[in-house]
Structures are given as structure tokens and as C-alpha cells.
Design an enzyme around this catalytic site. Structure first.
Site, mmCIF file in Angstrom:
data_model
loop_
_atom_site.group_PDB
_atom_site.id
_atom_site.type_symbol
_atom_site.label_atom_id
_atom_site.label_comp_id
_atom_site.label_asym_id
_atom_site.label_seq_id
_atom_site.Cartn_x
_atom_site.Cartn_y
_atom_site.Cartn_z
ATOM 1 N N ASP A 56 -103.893 -42.329 23.088
ATOM 2 C CA ASP A 56 -103.241 -41.750 23.888
ATOM 3 C C ASP A 56 -102.046 -42.386 24.503
ATOM 4 O O ASP A 56 -101.338 -43.631 23.615
ATOM 5 C CB ASP A 56 -103.926 -42.460 24.739
ATOM 6 C CG ASP A 56 -105.385 -41.020 25.449
ATOM 7 O OD1 ASP A 56 -106.479 -41.621 25.326
ATOM 8 O OD2 ASP A 56 -105.060 -40.018 24.223
ATOM 9 N N CYS A 111 -84.812 -7.878 -20.344
ATOM 10 C CA CYS A 111 -85.707 -7.325 -19.762
ATOM 11 C C CYS A 111 -86.816 -6.257 -19.892
ATOM 12 O O CYS A 111 -87.951 -5.918 -19.907
ATOM 13 C CB CYS A 111 -85.110 -6.260 -18.577
ATOM 14 S SG CYS A 111 -84.260 -7.248 -17.445
ATOM 15 N N CYS A 142 -77.518 -4.131 -17.334
ATOM 16 C CA CYS A 142 -78.895 -3.739 -17.489
ATOM 17 C C CYS A 142 -78.806 -2.942 -16.694
ATOM 18 O O CYS A 142 -78.587 -3.081 -15.038
ATOM 19 C CB CYS A 142 -79.277 -5.019 -17.244
ATOM 20 S SG CYS A 142 -81.336 -4.315 -17.308
ATOM 21 N N CYS A 196 -81.797 -5.560 -14.397
ATOM 22 C CA CYS A 196 -81.817 -6.512 -13.439
ATOM 23 C C CYS A 196 -80.351 -6.507 -13.070
ATOM 24 O O CYS A 196 -80.261 -7.435 -12.436
ATOM 25 C CB CYS A 196 -82.375 -7.452 -14.919
ATOM 26 S SG CYS A 196 -80.993 -7.742 -16.088
ATOM 27 N N CYS A 239 -81.489 -4.521 -20.934
ATOM 28 C CA CYS A 239 -81.399 -5.762 -21.766
ATOM 29 C C CYS A 239 -82.331 -6.302 -22.333
ATOM 30 O O CYS A 239 -83.287 -5.901 -21.907
ATOM 31 C CB CYS A 239 -80.410 -6.208 -20.791
ATOM 32 S SG CYS A 239 -81.197 -7.848 -19.030
#
Lengths: 180, 499
Positions: free
Chosen positions: B316, B25, B114, B117, B22
Site C-alpha cells: 500500500d 513468388c 512481379c 509481390c 517473379c
């Protein structure tokens, strides 16, 4: 002594070992903190502390190749500390009459430190054997922390033995030499 | 906008589009880091890429495959919102019925999903989808959607596209000197400028492929040892890859908010309350703790999942913290609500203070980070008051000299009571000043101002003589500490909040 009472009262339970290696009355004390650390001291009945003795020498060199003074630990896990078994000698103390006593570890564990203060001032050992005159600090293994004092006497048992000694004319019944 | 693509990118773009990537990408594999290029609508990016290819003077490309890929509209989004669950599901591609054979052969109908992806960067980036995500019960003002690909997808797509590059230019390797960063612990850079690269398998299992990329100086072709691997690859993962039958589907959405930090100062009035939960061997030895008492109302108001507590030092169990209190900071993890105004914070502080008489909190505020509580810890000073017991009987005059004692230097071996978890060492600390108040023959009050990190209890009883000098030495009697209070922790942070 007062200080030990408070200290003990809060977190340390003393157990004693009596007549180490069958030697008459050479009693020592193990003070264990709730975090498992143990402090080794002389018990009140130890011959060194009787009869107005004075100390001639204290020697941490227990053999040709081993001195407890060389013990060095590093890091949180205390690497490098000499590992001791119950009958490992910590030091040899000579009194003025020439009698030499060996002080033993009494428990299994890693040696963290020995008391160098008594080298400089041996009178500490006589005046405050249960506090400033301690002999050594030992760290038992985590998995052995609860069992490491198993063979030792409780405060009551120790005092029983003491009173039997003084009340009988002969030597009191020997407790078997410890696994300590 | 004009995509900042270079001349060299042209064959890459063309090849990737043919392979079925795509538009977004394609930009990724051209190492385009300009955010605006990705933010613009998908169609605009697609059109620009087409124009970019067609711009070539020598090759006016009207490759129909490429055109089709870019000009098809993204499938209409029918996102079904099932209010009963938290899933967000997308309907399948409405416009296509793709049929692809295993060998990547006859492509009857093109899918426009695509190959790299699987549709994530085509649709799941759009505002409409983000709006659906916003449906979840969080309060927030900004939303960032991050996409990370599963390792398998990462490596497969990496291999595919890189092999595509190989096919484009056999001898003429790439000129990219950057790397693609995948969200993977093992994996960062890939292609190195001008140098031929070899691939090697390290691990290949059903779930993941881990690959190492080696670059050999001077080598011109893949090492013959690696050829079998490459052949294996080409067989398993054809290049260009087979088109996916459908885009991926969101199965679950998880939202995570950055931590919120709440700071303040606390007082501890109880001598039987630990600062942190006291648990030994899985068993709780003491009820409750400072951190739990402070955190409980905050966890519920911020709707957070958990917390991390941090403070400027500790006391403590049997020590009280008085005065202004000890600075602390609480990190609230994944809070579902993060914004509170000053009045609401004051109310929260009041809720904490009402919940228990063992603690008190002041200066409660939201802060940016943990602050500088621990910085310069040894420079700071702290003040204490202690109830002292003496074995020997004393009178008033026996203790006045302590008031004249200034800057008393101590050498403290690691106290026996903490020696099991701290290294054995000697700490030099200073007691700056002391003052006394006589009580009776065996008791007096001692107030000390000391360097941070001084062990007060050990100074008093001497710890078998391992702290020198100690109060027993100074007073020439056995002494012990019956009670200890922290009077002040002199740290400037967090800033005070006016009541």
C-alpha cells in the site's frame, strides 16, 4: 469506539439516517468507505441498544420467498447480489419484550453480505453495533456512488437531532421519512 | 543449389512464370519452405527455375515469354537516400516502359515487375536494401526484415494464383497438403489435398476482400450459386493479371526492437508513495510512483518508447518496503539501445538511487524474460513489522503469548477496502511466527512472518470481524495498526548482483 475512530479517520465517513419511515428513533448508520462500499449498522440511539435489552431472535427471512441469507455474489462484478432500494428490509430483530424491529437498507445498491456472526452471537449486536455487530455490506452502483448518501444526515446533523430529542419533553420534530 | 521442386510442380511453375510471377513468388506458391532457396541471389533462383522447366522430357520448353521473364536482369538499383527524411525511395524501373491495357490484351512491352509481390521479393530483399535500412538510429547487431502484404494484395494474389491453378488442371486438382500463411488475422490455409474447392465472398469493399474457402467433399465443380461471384472475379481480376506498370515504392521505414527486460529489487522508504501512478477520474491523486522513479532513467538510457512494470506483489501507499526489497521487472518497449555492460548497469542503478530518497534499487540487471516472480505465489512467505495500538492498557506480559503462537490459521473474508474490485471470498492464510517488543501501555511492535497473500492490516483490526481470528480477539481489546513495513519478500529471483 476506538477501532471505528481509526477506521473512520482513515477512510470512512459516517452518515446517519434518522427515524426511518417515521418510526420514532429507529436510527441507523451508513458507513461509507472511500471505495464506495457501505456498511449498514444500528446507530447508538436505536431502541434495540437501549435499556439493557436482550435479543430474542434475528431473522433474515424477510418474506416467504426472500431470505437475505440466500444472497450469493460471484466474481468481481458481484453478480447475483440482491438489488436493494432504500426501504428494503434487511432483517427483523425481536427483543425479549417481544418488540420486533425491522432494519432497513437505507441506500440503493447490491447486497454483498449480511452479518451471520450476529446469528450465532447476538450479543455482538449489543456490544459492538458499529463494528463486529454490523448488519450488512452493500455495494452502490458506480454512477451512484457519490449520491447514494445524499439524503442522509451528517454526523453533526444527527447529533443535533439527538440533543433536541433529549432536551424536549415531547417527541422531537420528525424528520421527513427518508428517501434515505 | 538444387531447388527441391517436384515433378508435379512443373506445370505450376510454368504457368506462374507466364502469368508474370517473379522467381521467389513462384517458390512461395510451390510451398517451398527451405530458407536457402530464398536467400540465394535472385538471378540464381531464376536460372534454376528455367532449367527446371526445360528439364521436362516430353516438353522441352523454350517458351520465349518464360525465358524473357527470368533472364532479364533486375532493374538497376538507384536507391536515393534522402538524409533529410527517413523515406527510402527507389527509382522506377530503368529498363522498361510497360504499357498494359485494362483487358490484359496487347502487351506491348513486358514489365518484369512481379504481378504478385510488386517487386517486394525481387529487390527489397537484397543486401543493398537492408544496408540502407540499417541507416536508422538504432544500435543493433542482427537485423531481420519481415515482409507482410496488405490484406488486399494478399487476397488478390491468392485468388489469381489459385485460379491459375484451376486453369492448369481442370480435373486434376492439386496435391498440396500444406497451406500458405499470409500475415492476416483471419486467414490461414487454402488448398486441401485432392479436394475440390469452392470460393465464396463474405465481404467485398473498396479496401479489402475477405474470402472464405470451403471444401466440399465429393463436389466436383464450383456450386452454381457461386458462379456469378467467380464471373465477377474474372472480370475484375483477369487471370493472368495485368502487369503492374512499376514496382512498389518504399514510403516509410519503421524499425522496432524487441523488448528488453530489466529486473531488480526495490526498497520503498516513503509512506506517501504509491507503487503505480494513482489516478482517479483522470486526476493524479498522489505525486510520482515507484515505477515511474525506476523507469525514468532507464527509459532515457535505453531510449525506449514505453514500459510495463511488474513486481512480486505490491504494498500500500503507506507501507514501507525494507530489507532486501521486492523483486520487480521492467519491460522496455522498442529500445533504441539494448546492450549495456555490467559497469553501465551499475551506473544506471546509481542514477536511480541518486534521483530520489524515497526508493532504492539493487541487483539491477538485464534478464531474458519476466522471470518467475509470480510463480508459486502462495508458497512464499513474507515478513512484516507493525506498530500496534491497543485501546485497553497493556503491559509486557500481556503480549508475550504471541511469541508462542505458531502456524496460526486465519480465515479472511475479502477486506472491505478492496472488496469493490475483488471477488467476495474467504481466504485461508497462515501466520507462521510472531514476535513482539513492548513500547508503552497502548503501543507495541509486532513482527510477523506470514504466508504470501495475508492481509496484515485486517488481521490487526479485524475488518468488522470478517477476519477470524484477529488481534482484537487474541488480546481481548480493540486494536489498530498505526504503521506497517514489509521486512522481506522471500523470493529467489532475480539473482543477486555482487556489488
Amino acid at each position: 469506539s476506538g477501532i471505528i475512530q481509526c477506521f473512520v479517520h482513515r477512510c470512512i465517513s459516517p452518515t446517519s439516517v434518522s427515524d426511518i419511515k417515521g418510526k420514532n428513533c429507529e436510527d441507523q448508520c451508513v458507513l461509507q468507505h472511500s471505495n464506495r462500499i457501505c456498511v449498514i449498522t444500528l446507530a447508538e440511539s436505536h431502541p434495540i441498544l437501549q435499556n439493557g435489552n436482550t435479543i430474542k431472535s434475528i431473522n433474515y427471512q424477510i418474506s416467504a420467498g426472500c431470505s437475505r441469507l440466500q444472497n450469493k455474489v460471484s466474481g468481481k462484478s458481484k453478480r447475483g447480489g440482491q438489488f436493494l432500494t432504500e426501504l428494503a428490509p434487511l432483517c427483523r430483530i425481536t427483543c425479549t419484550e417481544g418488540v420486533e424491529y425491522t432494519i432497513y437498507s437505507c441506500i440503493r445498491g447490491r447486497l454483498l453480505e449480511v452479518n451471520e456472526g450476529i446469528l450465532e452471537r447476538p450479543e455482538l449486536l449489543l456490544e459492538k453495533p458499529s463494528t463486529e455487530g454490523y448488519i450488512a455490506v452493500i455495494l452502490p452502483k458506480l454512477e451512484e456512488s457519490k449520491t447514494v448518501t445524499n439524503g442522509l444526515l451528517s454526523r453533526e446533523e444527527y447529533e443535533n437531532i439527538l440533543s433536541k430529542r433529549t432536551s424536549s419533553t415531547q417527541q422531537g420534530p420528525k424528520t421527513e421519512p427518508e428517501p434515505c | 543449389m538444387m531447388l527441391p521442386l517436384k515433378e508435379n510442380d512443373r506445370p505450376i511453375v510454368k504457368k506462374l512464370l507466364e502469368a508474370g510471377c517473379c522467381a521467389r513468388c513462384v517458390l512461395r506458391f510451390c510451398f517451398l519452405e527451405v530458407q536457402s532457396a530464398y536467400r540465394q541471389p535472385y538471378e540464381d533462383t531464376a536460372k534454376e527455375l528455367l532449367a527446371f522447366i526445360n528439364d521436362e522430357e516430353t516438353n522441352v520448353t523454350k517458351d520465349s515469354a518464360v525465358q524473357d521473364q527470368l533472364t532479364k536482369d533486375p532493374p538497376s538499383k538507384k536507391i536515393k537516400l534522402d538524409t533529410a527524411k527517413t523515406d527510402v525511395q527507389a527509382e522506377g524501373d530503368s529498363a522498361l516502359v510497360p504499357t498494359v491495357t485494362e483487358e490484359g490484351g496487347a502487351r506491348l512491352v513486358k514489365s518484369d515487375v512481379c504481378v504478385v509481390c510488386l517487386g517486394v521479393l525481387q529487390e527489397f530483399c537484397d543486401e543493398a536494401y537492408a544496408t540502407k535500412v540499417c541507416f536508422f538510429p538504432f544500435h543493433y547487431y542482427n537485423l531481420y526484415l519481415f515482409y507482410s502484404f496488405s490484406p488486399l494484395l494478399c487476397y488478390v494474389q491468392f485468388i489469381i494464383t489459385t485460379l491459375s491453378y484451376l486453369k492448369i488442371s481442370k480435373g486434376d486438382w492439386l496435391h498440396y497438403d500444406q497451406g500458405i500463411q499470409y500475415q492476416s488475422k483471419v486467414w490461414t490455409h487454402l488448398l486441401i489435398q485432392g479436394r475440390p474447392c469452392c470460393f465464396a465472398f463474405l465481404d467485398c469493399s473498396e479496401k479489402s476482400l475477405i474470402l472464405w474457402l470451403n471444401s466440399f467433399e465429393g463436389a466436383h465443380a464450383p456450386n452454381f450459386v457461386l458462379l456469378p461471384f467467380l464471373l465477377f472475379f474474372f472480370r475484375k481480376f483477369p487471370c493472368p493479371p495485368t502487369r503492374p506498370a512499376s514496382k512498389c515504392v518504399a514510403q516509410d521505414v519503421q524499425c522496432l526492437h524487441v523488448s528488453v527486460f530489466v529486473a531488480g529489487r526495490y526498497n520503498k522508504f516513503s509512506r506517501t508513495l504509491p507503487q503505480t501512478p494513482w489516478v482517479i477520474d483522470g486526476e493524479r491523486r498522489m505525486e510520482s510512483s515507484v515505477e515511474e522513479l525506476i523507469a525514468a532513467p532507464l527509459l532515457s538510457s535505453f531510449r525506449a518508447k514505453g514500459f510495463n512494470f511488474s513486481s512480486s506483489g505490491r504494498e500500500d501507499v503507506d507501507v514501507r518496503t525494507l530489507g532486501n526489497g521486492r523483486p520487480f521487472a521492467l519491460e522496455l518497449l522498442n529500445p533504441h539501445r539494448a546492450r549495456f555492460n555490467k559497469a553501465e548497469i551499475r551506473q544506471l542503478q546509481e542514477t536511480i538511487n541518486q534521483s530520489s530518497d524515497k526508493i532504492r534499487v539493487r541487483d539491477l540487471q538485464i534478464v531474458n524474460a519476466m522471470g518467475h516472480m509470480k510463480e508459486g505465489e502462495e508458497d512464499k512467505t513474507k515478513s512484516y513489522s507493525a506498530l500496534i495500538w491497543t485501546q485497553k492498557a497493556i503491559d509486557k506480559d500481556d503480549i508475550t503469548f504471541l511469541e508462542e503462537t505458531k502456524e496460526l490459521k486465519l480465515a479472511q473474508k475479502t477486506p472491505l477496502r478492496v472488496l469493490h474490485r475483488r471477488p467476495l471470498t474467504v481466504r485461508e492464510r497462515v501466520i507462521h511466527t510472531m514476535s513482539t517488543r513492548f513500547l508503552d501501555a497502548h503501543h507495541f511492535h509486532l513482527v510477523l512472518r506470514t504466508q504470501a497473500g495475508t492481509y496484515i492490516k485486517e488481521f490487526v483490526h479485524g475488518d468488522f470481524g470478517r477476519t477470524k481470528p484477529n488481534l482484537c480477539d487474541l488480546l481481548k481489546t480493540d486494536t489498530d495498526i498505526l504503521e506497517l513495513d514489509v521486512e522481506s519478500v522471500d523470493v529467489d529471483w532475480p539473482p543477486p548482483v555482487p556489488e
